[in-house]
Design an enzyme around this catalytic site. Structure first.
Site, short mmCIF file in Angstrom:
data_model
loop_
_atom_site.label_atom_id
_atom_site.label_comp_id
_atom_site.label_asym_id
_atom_site.label_seq_id
_atom_site.Cartn_x
_atom_site.Cartn_y
_atom_site.Cartn_z
N LEU A 174 0.89 -1.25 -0.16
CA LEU A 174 0.03 -0.12 0.31
C LEU A 174 1.23 1.38 0.01
O LEU A 174 1.09 1.97 1.06
CB LEU A 174 -1.01 0.05 1.46
CG LEU A 174 -1.92 1.19 1.23
CD1 LEU A 174 -2.98 1.24 0.19
CD2 LEU A 174 -2.71 1.10 2.58
N PRO A 175 1.49 1.53 -1.01
CA PRO A 175 2.47 2.56 -1.32
C PRO A 175 1.88 3.87 -1.12
O PRO A 175 0.69 4.18 -1.70
CB PRO A 175 3.44 2.38 -2.63
CG PRO A 175 2.73 1.35 -3.20
CD PRO A 175 1.60 0.79 -2.10
N ILE A 176 2.33 4.85 -0.31
CA ILE A 176 1.90 6.31 -0.36
C ILE A 176 3.35 7.00 -0.80
O ILE A 176 4.33 7.12 -0.35
CB ILE A 176 1.52 6.68 0.83
CG1 ILE A 176 0.24 5.90 1.39
CG2 ILE A 176 1.14 8.12 0.72
CD1 ILE A 176 -0.09 5.98 2.65
#
Length: 87
Positions: free
Chosen positions: A9-11
């Site tokens: 869940l990259p930001i």
């Protein structure tokens, strides 16, 4: 590509000077999402991109506010190639 047990869940946060068009920012979000999916094996729907725009007077470089730099452009510049360019 993805390691077992890793939740992807990259930001991605990008700080940039204000003044770019909505089309340019849309292209940047698309390109960053694509790069993240290619590199990390993330699904596009899992990638979050945050664009944080700032006024030139709120950014400094070389010990001076950016807007007071002798070579500071009045507006962000983009390489030739259209609104998708990153300057």
């Amino acid at each position: 590509r993805r390691s077992k047990g890793v939740t992807a869940l990259p930001i991605i946060e990008v700080h940039l000077l204000e003044g770019r068009s909505a089309a340019c920012k849309e292209e940047l979000i698309r390109a960053l999402t694509e790069a993240c999916c290619h590199t990390l094996g993330s699904h596009p729907e899992a990638v979050r991109v945050i664009l944080e725009e700032m006024k030139p007077e709120n950014f400094g470089k070389n010990g001076k506010p950016f807007h007071k730099q002798s070579n500071a452009p009045k507006t962000p510049s983009f390489p030739s190639g259209g609104p998708g360019g990153i300057g």
